[in-house]
Design an enzyme around this catalytic site. Sequence first.
Site, short mmCIF file in Angstrom:
data_model
loop_
_atom_site.label_atom_id
_atom_site.label_comp_id
_atom_site.label_asym_id
_atom_site.label_seq_id
_atom_site.Cartn_x
_atom_site.Cartn_y
_atom_site.Cartn_z
NE ARG A 243 1.61 4.29 2.27
CZ ARG A 243 2.26 3.87 3.35
NH1 ARG A 243 2.37 4.67 4.41
NH2 ARG A 243 2.82 2.68 3.39
CG HIS B 294 1.18 -2.21 2.87
ND1 HIS B 294 1.90 -1.67 1.82
CD2 HIS B 294 1.76 -1.73 4.01
CE1 HIS B 294 2.86 -0.90 2.31
NE2 HIS B 294 2.79 -0.92 3.62
CD GLN C 205 5.71 -4.00 5.63
OE1 GLN C 205 5.86 -2.80 5.55
NE2 GLN C 205 6.63 -4.80 6.16
CB CYS D 245 3.85 -3.64 8.47
SG CYS D 245 2.41 -2.95 9.31
N1 NVA Z 1 -2.60 -0.99 8.70
C1 NVA Z 1 -1.68 0.13 8.71
C2 NVA Z 1 -0.43 -0.22 7.99
C3 NVA Z 1 0.62 0.87 8.00
C4 NVA Z 1 1.85 0.50 7.24
C5 NVA Z 1 -2.36 1.34 8.10
O1 NVA Z 1 -3.02 1.21 7.07
O2 NVA Z 1 -2.24 2.44 8.66
N1 CP Z 2 5.18 -0.22 6.83
C1 CP Z 2 4.99 0.91 6.14
O1 CP Z 2 4.41 0.94 5.05
O2 CP Z 2 5.51 2.02 6.75
P1 CP Z 2 5.25 3.54 6.35
O3 CP Z 2 3.80 3.84 6.64
O4 CP Z 2 6.19 4.32 7.22
O5 CP Z 2 5.55 3.72 4.90
#
Ligand code: NVA
Ligand code: CP
Length: 305
Positions: free
Chosen positions: A102, A129, A132, A264
């Site tokens: 990540r 992502h 997800q 999400c």
């Molecule tokens: N769009 C959000 C998704 C988090 C799971 C982010 O990148 O922070």
């Molecule tokens: N939805 C998701 O990826 O959650 P986290 O950021 O908590 O991993």
Amino acid sequence: MKDFISLHDCTKEEISDLIKLAIKLKDENKKGITHHLLKGKTLGMIFSKSSTRTRVSFEVGMVQLGGYPLFLSSSDIQLGRGETIYDTAKVLERYIDAIMIRTYSHEDVLELARHADIPVINALTDLLHPCQVLADLQTIYEHKGRLEGLKLAYIGDGNNMAHSLMYGCAKAGLDCAIATPKDYAPNEEVCRMAAEDFKAAGTTRTLTNDPEEAVSGADVIYTDTWVSMGMEKEKAERVKVFQPYQVSEELAAKAKEDYIFMHCLPAYRGFEVEPEIIDGAHSVIFDEAENRLHAQKAVLATLLA
Ligand code: NVA
Ligand code: CP
């Protein structure tokens, strides 16, 4: 499949097989049937951003499959101090069986996958992502009994979630409508590539600035935070611009009567969504969160078993 980086790279059959396997593993998990498909295998999990769901579901998933998860915060490993992605890939592949990452730059994940001879799983970048959305497709299937012919409306920021939902919908046969403010439209290259997928699937994709147009007749309403990780400095401006894009009861009334609401998570009640919607009868947010575990176990088993 060597890696799991973008749903655009998967075939419709691969996605459908992953969802079927996820549902099977979920059912067996509930019955207490265990599968140590990954006995003796180790997953390195590199995190440059925060996480609740992704970290816990990957760690628990590896343990349930008999393997070992190794949490590698980028601030603890040398990658965070400037060691190259190439050297990191070549070293990690000597110790472990797969890498989950990540991070911010999608290019970094592609580079890691190019150099590592072991599978690489994208656990979120600024662009995509996919883990997800795989769990989301499983969730929609479980609630609606099908994927093809449904309409998903995504309201909010043209971000990583919007991009992966476009790819996921196109591959799985859903129509997809995305409503964003003018200056927050999805990435043009992703839109172009997704357009090919929608054309091949014979489904439609709508890009609009009008949330009502997007939600009209939708089976699924989806939203995400207005302030993604790394964008914290833009918060004040974003909260102003995105106000008309809040998923409210008034907006949701334009969807089908039996619509489901998805997010999400993490969610910010009173910003991208009214509490009445996210905590209401149509919301399936915790099923989505749970399915991260099962969908990712399917990915791990497919890439590693
Ligand atoms: N769009 C959000 C998704 C988090 C799971 C982010 O990148 O922070
Ligand atoms: N939805 C998701 O990826 O959650 P986290 O950021 O908590 O991993």
